[in-house]
Enzyme design. Structure first.
Site, PDB file in Angstrom:
ATOM      1  CG  HIS A   1     -23.409   9.732 -42.686  1.00 56.79           C
ATOM      2  ND1 HIS A   1     -24.103  10.476 -41.758  1.00 56.79           N
ATOM      3  CD2 HIS A   1     -23.895  10.113 -43.904  1.00 56.79           C
ATOM      4  CE1 HIS A   1     -24.953  11.283 -42.381  1.00 56.79           C
ATOM      5  NE2 HIS A   1     -24.852  11.075 -43.679  1.00 56.79           N
TER       6      HIS A   1
ATOM      7  CD  GLN B   1     -26.965  14.403 -39.754  1.00 58.81           C
ATOM      8  OE1 GLN B   1     -27.094  13.438 -40.505  1.00 58.81           O
ATOM      9  NE2 GLN B   1     -26.162  14.377 -38.697  1.00 58.81           N
TER      10      GLN B   1
ATOM     11  CB  CYS C   1     -26.504  10.275 -39.427  1.00 53.47           C
ATOM     12  SG  CYS C   1     -25.256   9.279 -38.556  1.00 53.47           S
TER      13      CYS C   1
END
Length: 545
Positions: free
Chosen positions: A493, A348, A354
């Site tokens: 995340h 990413q 994410c």
């Protein structure tokens, strides 16, 4: 292609030296005009990434447009007695939601005495380039310049080639090539070619104006946004050598005060890594590409925001008694990769996306389960470009449930039709797609239950899971990860749960990350199943077709 480069690389070195001795070089010194613009296509032969770029430059201003103008970076150097004495950098990107589509949003970051705004560069500094002759390209005969750098102490060689046309005293670049070669393992580490066209030395400087974008201006913190660095810390010669190797390995280059700031960040992280590895825990840490980044910069490599409404979820179809019954028949180890349900690891980079990788992986696996095992790469870039207004903010972060709600309305296009991930916000193109794959809904797996998570994974996975990715995870290099400082509720995340296993009596989850294959164990990490480690069982989900 790479094998061919390996064979010719030593010859390029000899050719440049020989050329310098025999050519009658009557050309004026190579330099760029004070004012110029061009368009270019950048092709990485090592990663396969293709980018289109448009660039404008004057003495104190630069602008770079990516992704067909979707993302614009405008940098202005500071001037005394001006509104921004230390300069300012603007980023302009499009946002789309239910009310509007592809509306440009602008944010500006003021420089300060510690970190002044610098101009963005595309063409290299050419003071040390040497003319080695003429070559024929598609557009005709051009002059070729080269620069070779041999860093024997870190087993690295770098060659940069420039092909230019000469128009009176002006040099017009038409191609730029950079090759980084590892002499120890005899391998090309990076090979990028820029094809340049529409080079101009006159244009309206209105391209640097931001008045039409209603830019919001922010101020950076002092000390490079890194509160942990001790500015009085003395230089360590051993760590200096390690830092030099690190910079070369990861193709990083810093000028002036920033070099010292990055070195101190690196030293701090190096000490933490060494201290951890001496503690003889179940996992190891190592220096990697993130070792000179601040905590705030690493946050950009995550991007999960807290959920808002979560309506529309399909109930988890297994009761506690059913989960207990099914647990007895589950395999001791499971890996969805072995069943063709998981696409390759992506990176990413510095886009807080994410939330698109975890959810897209869940959709790809679920689609393969109902599609005869045919695994398709879906375009998570569509979520970045289009899912604004669903608790999502492109590269500034988003939520898993917000992504699912957007998929319910629009479906997911394939990467082949929509285009690959580009690490930037882009123009929404979902209405131009000929086919998308709509989900019927998503399911929240019973939280805080290892058994429920295993049942969901084996029968519906891979799963999208949220974790608290602390600084320690940044440098993970193998073993069964755990971190007592992890939160089980403040999750930042989104990752993909693909399997589970056991080693020396310790059960672990197999997790796919979105930090590239050069991180962790080929882009994956193993984390203990004990104590809801880092919140991995707090809010797992899968999708339903």
């Amino acid at each position: 292609m790479i094998a061919f480069i390996l064979k010719i690389f030593p010859l390029l070195i000899v050719a440049s030296v020989a050329g310098k001795n025999v050519l009658e070089d009557d050309l004026p010194k190579l330099k760029w005009p004070k004012k110029y613009s061009f368009e270019a296509e950048s092709l990485s032969l090592t990663s396969g990434l293709v980018q289109d770029v448009t660039y404008w430059r004057v003495s104190k201003k630069s602008r770079v447009d990516f992704n067909k103008g979707a993302v614009k970076l405008i940098s202005i150097k500071g001037q005394r007695k001006s509104k921004f004495p230390f300069g300012v950098k603007y980023e302009i990107h499009p946002e789309s939601n239910e009310e509007y589509e592809n509306k440009f949003i602008c944010t500006g970051m003021k420089g300060n005495i510690f970190r002044q705004a610098k101009l963005d560069k595309v063409l290299p500094d050419v003071d040390d380039f040497v003319h080695i002759g003429k070559e024929k390209l598609e557009l005709g005969e051009v002059e070729k310049f080269t620069f070779f750098e041999d860093k024997d102490y870190i087993n690295s060689q770098t060659r940069q080639n420039l092909w230019v046309l000469q128009n009176d005293s002006t040099f017009i670049p038409v191609r730029y090539e950079k090759i980084i070669y590892n002499t120890w393992i005899k391998n090309v580490k990076d090979h990028t070619i820029w094809n340049i066209f529409n080079f101009k030395t006159d244009f309206s400087e209105d391209v640097f104006d931001t008045d039409d974008y209603d830019c919001k201006i922010n101020s950076p913190k002092n000390n490079n946004e890194n509160e942990e660095v001790d500015s009085d810390e003395s230089t360590n010669l051993d760590s200096d050598h390690v830092f030099a190797e690190f910079m070369q390995k990861h193709n990083k280059n810093y000028d002036g005060p920033e070099h010292e700031q990055r070195r101190k960040i690196f030293e701090t992280n190096l000490r933490k890594i060494e201290e951890h590895n001496r503690s003889n825990k179940n996992f190891k840490l190592a220096i990697n590409k993130f070792a000179d980044l601040t905590h705030k910069e690493m946050e950009k490599r995550k991007g999960l925001k807290r959920r808002g409404k979560s309506s529309g979820a399909i109930p988890f179809p297994y009761s506690k008694s059913k989960i207990a019954e099914m647990s007895d028949t589950l395999p001791k180890e499971y890996d969805a990769r072995m069943y063709g349900l998981v696409t390759s690891v992506k990176d990413q980079q510095d886009c807080g996306s994410c939330w698109t990788f975890g959810t897209t992986s869940a959709v790809e696996g679920a689609l393969a389960r109902i599609n005869g095992g045919r695994l398709m790469r879906l375009a998570n870039q569509a979520l970045i470009d289009c899912a604004w207004g669903y608790e999502n903010f492109g590269c500034d972060g988003g939520t898993d449930t917000g992504a699912y709600h957007w998929m319910l309305n629009y479906g997911m296009p394939t990467e082949e039709e929509y285009g690959p991930y580009v690490n930037k916000d882009g123009f929404c193109r979902i209405h131009n797609m000929t086919q998308t794959y709509k989900i019927k809904g998503f399911t929240n797996v019973t939280p805080y239950s290892v058994e429920a998570l295993k049942v969901a994974l084996v029968n519906h996975g891979p799963l999208s899971v949220s974790i608290d990715a602390t600084d320690m995870l940044t440098y993970y290099n193998g073993g069964i990860y755990s971190d007592s400082d992890c939160s089980t509720t403040n999750l930042n995340h989104e990752v993909t749960l693909v399997g589970y296993g056991e080693l020396d009596g310790e059960e672990y989850w197999i997790v796919k990350n979105s930090w590239g294959r050069d991180w962790g164990v080929d882009g994956y990490f193993h984390i203990t199943t004990r104590d809801n480690s880092c919140g991995i069982t707090t809010e797992p989900t899968y999708v339903v077709f």
